[in-house]
Scaffold this active site. Structure first.
Site, short mmCIF file in Angstrom:
data_model
loop_
_atom_site.label_atom_id
_atom_site.label_comp_id
_atom_site.label_asym_id
_atom_site.label_seq_id
_atom_site.Cartn_x
_atom_site.Cartn_y
_atom_site.Cartn_z
N ASP A 55 0.82 -1.21 0.00
CA ASP A 55 0.00 0.00 0.00
C ASP A 55 0.85 1.26 0.00
O ASP A 55 1.39 1.66 1.04
CB ASP A 55 -0.90 -0.02 1.25
CG ASP A 55 -1.72 1.23 1.38
OD1 ASP A 55 -2.19 1.53 2.50
OD2 ASP A 55 -1.90 1.92 0.35
N ASP B 40 -1.70 5.65 -5.19
CA ASP B 40 -2.04 4.82 -4.04
C ASP B 40 -2.43 3.41 -4.44
O ASP B 40 -3.59 3.16 -4.82
CB ASP B 40 -3.17 5.47 -3.25
CG ASP B 40 -3.54 4.64 -2.03
OD1 ASP B 40 -4.58 4.94 -1.40
OD2 ASP B 40 -2.80 3.70 -1.69
O1 LIG Z 1 -5.79 4.77 3.18
C1 LIG Z 1 -5.41 5.07 2.08
N1 LIG Z 1 -4.88 4.14 1.22
N2 LIG Z 1 -4.65 2.84 1.63
C2 LIG Z 1 -5.64 2.00 2.01
N3 LIG Z 1 -6.92 2.24 1.90
C3 LIG Z 1 -7.71 1.13 2.42
C4 LIG Z 1 -6.73 0.10 2.94
C5 LIG Z 1 -5.38 0.63 2.59
C6 LIG Z 1 -5.50 6.46 1.55
C7 LIG Z 1 -6.43 6.77 0.60
C8 LIG Z 1 -6.57 8.09 0.15
C9 LIG Z 1 -5.75 9.07 0.67
BR1 LIG Z 1 -5.94 10.88 0.09
C10 LIG Z 1 -4.82 8.76 1.62
C11 LIG Z 1 -4.69 7.44 2.08
#
Ligand SMILES: O=C(NNC1=NCCC1)c1ccc(Br)cc1
Length: 328
Positions: free
Chosen positions: A33, A216
């Site tokens: 991630d 991401d």
């Molecule tokens: O949490 C985030 N990405 N990872 C994951 N999501 C769900 C499980 C892991 C995330 C999403 C958008 C932004 Br802006 C910042 C961080």
């Protein structure tokens, strides 16, 4: 110098991509991630009511870090928390000795139910690692100085295994040149500025700028400003933004148009077929869009729908971090 490659295996509907990792004496499948910076695992410390069906990290192989705890909540409001061990972690032959392995003592239902994932391996910047009182480093930061080159690449694919490579660029994995752009890591993410966009046969990407975005791998879909999503679905017969379904849906019989976005000096395309994400029910008549409007948040999220169409370099070889994008 170290370098290595690990398979990135898509879960159902490419919802996430999990990679085999050895932590101590345990073999785990972790969701890599780039949107977070904690390496956390289902473990022998996780309540059995929450860990059924998951591979578990055996904490007996590690050294518990006295007093260290962690607690993370993701953008989608899933989350977990626990205690911390130091152990050896191996990814694709790259070895991190004394890596912080965060053992869960509580996990949210999204993670309990997803038995294909035994935890997450964060690849964002260590500045957002949640361990207290002493913040820990990501796997990448732990091994960075030992890598042949201080970078990793993501080559995710639609419906088949791709790969993450650490320490080198495999030029057989991309066609054409890699376009690099500066990264703003002030929020701990792989942030960049996306330019104009266009839809379908217009490949100019000459429309309004999308603006600030993050790369991401931990987010399934592609989230852009609501105005951009609205303009895209104007081209899709019968599309509607249905809050009860959580976003744009459309008749599955549609052939969706491609989505083009300017990044740096390049234009990058997400095939329309990638934006037909999945049916909303077993009848298969209504489909959910892989491109969605952000819920008012300022950052666009270039998640797996975008990333799986490209070869992406997460590069810290220079004084300033940068992202590289290339067609696959
Ligand atoms: O949490 C985030 N990405 N990872 C994951 N999501 C769900 C499980 C892991 C995330 C999403 C958008 C932004 Br802006 C910042 C961080």
């Amino acid at each position: 110098a170290q370098e290595g490659s690990v398979a990135a295996n898509p879960q159902a509907e490419d919802e996430a991509y999990v990679c085999p990792v050895t932590a101590g004496s345990s073999q785990l499948n972790l969701d890599f991630d780039t949107g977070s910076a904690d390496l956390w695992v289902f473990a022998t410390d996780t309540p059995s009511s929450e860990s059924q069906g998951h591979n578990l990290y055996d904490t007996s192989s590690g050294q518990q870090i006295d007093g260290a705890t962690w607690d993370i909540t993701y953008q989608d409001q899933s989350g977990s928390k626990g205690v911390v061990f130091s152990d050896t972690v191996v990814v694709g032959g790259v070895t991190a000795t004394s890596q912080a392995v965060e053992a869960a003592t509580s996990v949210s239902t999204q993670f309990v139910q997803n038995t294909g994932s035994d935890g997450l391996l964060g690849l964002a910047f260590s500045s957002i690692n949640t361990v207290q009182p002493q913040q820990q480093t990501t796997f990448f930061d732990t091994v960075a100085d030992s890598l042949a080159a201080k970078l990793f690449t993501a080559d995710l694919k639609k419906g088949e295994a791709g790969s993450y490579d650490f320490g080198y660029i495999d030029d057989s994995k991309h066609t054409g040149d890699i376009t690099y752009v500066d990264v703003d890591n002030s929020q701990g993410f792989w942030g960049f500025t996306a330019g104009g966009y266009s839809v379908g046969d217009d490949t100019s990407a000459g429309g309004d700028s999308i603006g600030s975005a993050i790369a991401d791998t931990g987010t399934t879909l592609l989230y852009v400003p609501s105005s951009v999503a609205s303009a895209y679905y104007q081209n899709v017969d019968g599309a509607e933004n249905d809050s009860s379904q959580g976003g744009y849906v459309f008749p599955c019989s549609n052939t969706l148009p491609d989505f083009h976005v300017a990044i740096g000096s390049g234009v990058f395309t997400v095939p329309g077929s990638y934006i037909n994400y999945a049916p909303t029910d077993s009848s298969g008549s209504t489909c959910f869009g892989g491109l969605q409007g952000g819920d008012g948040q300022s950052l666009s999220i270039f998640g797996d729908i975008f990333l799986k169409a490209h070869f992406v370099v997460f590069d810290q070889t220079q004084d300033s971090p940068r992202l590289g994008f290339a067609p696959q």
